[in-house]
Design an enzyme around this catalytic site. Structure first.
Site, PDB file in Angstrom:
ATOM      1  N   SER A 123       0.866  -1.180   0.000  1.00  0.00           N
ATOM      2  CA  SER A 123       0.000   0.000   0.000  1.00  0.00           C
ATOM      3  C   SER A 123       0.904   1.232   0.000  1.00  0.00           C
ATOM      4  O   SER A 123       1.758   1.384   0.878  1.00  0.00           O
ATOM      5  CB  SER A 123      -0.867  -0.023   1.260  1.00  0.00           C
ATOM      6  OG  SER A 123      -1.737   1.081   1.278  1.00  0.00           O
TER       7      SER A 123
ATOM      8  N   THR B 173     -11.167   3.007 -14.605  1.00  0.00           N
ATOM      9  CA  THR B 173     -10.116   3.939 -15.044  1.00  0.00           C
ATOM     10  C   THR B 173      -9.058   4.091 -13.948  1.00  0.00           C
ATOM     11  O   THR B 173      -9.385   4.266 -12.778  1.00  0.00           O
ATOM     12  CB  THR B 173     -10.734   5.321 -15.378  1.00  0.00           C
ATOM     13  OG1 THR B 173     -11.755   5.103 -16.359  1.00  0.00           O
ATOM     14  CG2 THR B 173      -9.693   6.288 -15.909  1.00  0.00           C
TER      15      THR B 173
ATOM     16  N   CYS C 266      -7.567   0.748  15.386  1.00  0.00           N
ATOM     17  CA  CYS C 266      -8.537   1.833  15.291  1.00  0.00           C
ATOM     18  C   CYS C 266      -9.116   1.820  13.890  1.00  0.00           C
ATOM     19  O   CYS C 266      -8.432   2.117  12.930  1.00  0.00           O
ATOM     20  CB  CYS C 266      -7.852   3.151  15.579  1.00  0.00           C
ATOM     21  SG  CYS C 266      -9.010   4.504  15.632  1.00  0.00           S
TER      22      CYS C 266
HETATM   23  N1  PLP Z   1      -2.437  -4.765   5.913  1.00  0.00           N
HETATM   24  C1  PLP Z   1      -1.744  -4.151   6.889  1.00  0.00           C
HETATM   25  C2  PLP Z   1      -0.703  -4.925   7.646  1.00  0.00           C
HETATM   26  C3  PLP Z   1      -1.999  -2.808   7.196  1.00  0.00           C
HETATM   27  O1  PLP Z   1      -1.306  -2.211   8.172  1.00  0.00           O
HETATM   28  C4  PLP Z   1      -3.007  -2.110   6.461  1.00  0.00           C
HETATM   29  C5  PLP Z   1      -3.337  -0.708   6.789  1.00  0.00           C
HETATM   30  O2  PLP Z   1      -3.154  -0.233   7.886  1.00  0.00           O
HETATM   31  C6  PLP Z   1      -3.696  -2.798   5.447  1.00  0.00           C
HETATM   32  C7  PLP Z   1      -3.389  -4.124   5.207  1.00  0.00           C
HETATM   33  C8  PLP Z   1      -4.780  -2.126   4.649  1.00  0.00           C
HETATM   34  O3  PLP Z   1      -4.203  -1.170   3.764  1.00  0.00           O
HETATM   35  P1  PLP Z   1      -5.085  -0.095   2.968  1.00  0.00           P
HETATM   36  O4  PLP Z   1      -5.428   0.963   3.939  1.00  0.00           O
HETATM   37  O5  PLP Z   1      -4.193   0.379   1.862  1.00  0.00           O
HETATM   38  O6  PLP Z   1      -6.277  -0.794   2.430  1.00  0.00           O
END
Ligand code: PLP
Length: 390
Positions: free
Chosen positions: A205, A244, A331
């Site tokens: 991400s 898109t 949270c």
């Molecule tokens: N996986 C982990 C370990 C995360 O810390 C997070 C977000 O805090 C996510 C998945 C989800 O990511 P996104 O907010 O990009 O959907």
């Protein structure tokens, strides 16, 4: 300028805030901001005219950079709206017999199970340090064999505990299953190729490594690992993810991906700061517990509790003093829930309710750590004046 409010708490101006919540999100890299501003006016990458071709070129250049970060083939790298969507794309059953095995400390984005029915989903325990119980994984793989889709994070968002992905992958592959690795917290903190090399599918991400929020990527090694399309429609992203493309966000993610080696290079210094923080904390609060301290951890993360110190009060005091930290509780949309991660590690619920997390980033300096320590020390002195070491 720092000031003292009516209750005698140190307060801080926005300009001098110490941001210690990099596991929640990271400040946007200057290069990502600049690249995004330049890309905001680009055309639709699916259009065949010059404006469209320019946008397509920007998206494909970005894909090459993100694929390099993930150490996966560029043609097997797909952009999504974030890690949650990338995980939903990866976690689809490839037949009626498919079975999902997930670690109990996974992020809620994995624990949801996505395309798998509850009865085809098994949650695996961790040990007291937060590491996946490999004996339990072996037992589950014995039952499920090649029907197993295993999802394990490379590092935990709350504690920073690192999972042994290579050992897990070896077991999963021996059984004929496939391994999906949520590498969201590792990107920008450790070498991603080393951390996730053996995983079949990897998710990141952008906002966790200096890119914008709302952009993620899924990449896989071989063609046989390709997921089924989740969003169907216009056939964008080679049909894996219609809609898109978020061009400016993707360009920002690419700029951030290019800055990852510099971020990772800063982590040796950051690990020293984190270790200093924990040593100093233990000096005035010898009974402080650092969660996951018995396992390999991300260099930037410290999750801890001081018996008798309320997490919400501590967070408010830290915030007033100009320190952004977080509680150990997940949270979600503003709701503070008890941490399923600490519960899975067998942490006493009363102690877990006092859990706090500081997560450092490349721009963190010693003064930020000192301010957090000063605030915690002052709070503790007020909470239990006689017991606190000076
Ligand atoms: N996986 C982990 C370990 C995360 O810390 C997070 C977000 O805090 C996510 C998945 C989800 O990511 P996104 O907010 O990009 O959907």
């Amino acid at each position: 300028m720092r000031a003292v409010n009516q209750r005698g708490c140190v307060t801080a101006t926005a300009a001098e805030r110490a941001y210690l919540d990099h596991n929640a999100t990271t400040p946007l890299e200057a290069s990502a901001r600049q690249a995004m501003i330049g890309a905001l006016g680009l055309g639709n990458p699916s259009s065949i005219h010059e404006e469209g071709r320019r946008a397509r070129a920007a998206v494909e250049a970005a894909r090459a950079h993100v694929a390099t970060l993930l150490a996966r083939p560029v043609e097997n790298t797909v952009f999504t709206s974030g890690a949650t969507e990338a995980l939903a794309l990866a976690l689809q059953p490839d037949g009626p017999d498919a079975y999902l095995l997930i670690g109990v400390t996974e992020h809620l984005a994995v624990l949801d199970g996505h395309g798998f029915a509850r009865q085809r989903c098994e949650v695996l325990p961790v040990d007291a340090a937060g590491r996946l119980r490999l004996d339990q994984l072996d037992a589950a793989l014995c039952r499920t064999g090649e029907r197993a889709v295993v999802a394990v994070q490379s590092a935990n968002n709350e504690t920073g505990v690192i999972q042994p992905i290579a050992e897990i992958a070896e077991r999963v592959h021996r059984a004929g299953g496939r391994l999906v690795c949520d590498a969201v917290q590792s990107a920008g903190k450790v070498d991603l190729e080393t951390a996730t090399h053996e995983a079949d599918l990897v998710v990141i991400s952008a906002h966790k490594f200096g890119g914008p929020k709302g952009v993620g990527a899924l990449a896989w090694r071989g063609a046989t690992m390709a997921p089924a399309p989740l969003l169907r429609g216009g056939g964008q992203e080679r049909g894996f993810r219609a809609g898109t493309e978020q061009v400016a966000g993707i360009v920002g993610a690419s700029a951030a991906a290019q800055a990852v080696p510099t971020r990772v290079g800063a982590m040796e210094r950051i690990a020293c700061l984190r270790d200093t923080f924990e040593a100093e904390l233990r000096r005035f609060a010898p009974d402080a517990i650092v969660f996951g301290a018995g396992a390999p951890r991300l260099p930037n993360t410290s999750a801890f509790a001081i018996p008798g110190l309320d997490a919400q009060i501590a967070l408010m005091a830290l915030d007033l003093a100009g320190v952004a930290a977080s509680s150990g509780s997940a949270c979600t949309s503003g709701k503070v829930r008890p941490s399923h991660v600490l519960a899975a590690m067998g942490v006493d619920p009363t102690l877990a309710r006092g859990a706090l997390r500081v997560s450092l980033g490349p721009e963190t300096v010693a003064a930020d750590i000192e301010r957090a320590l000063e605030t915690l020390h002052a709070l503790l002195q007020r909470a239990r004046p006689r017991a606190v070491a000076a």
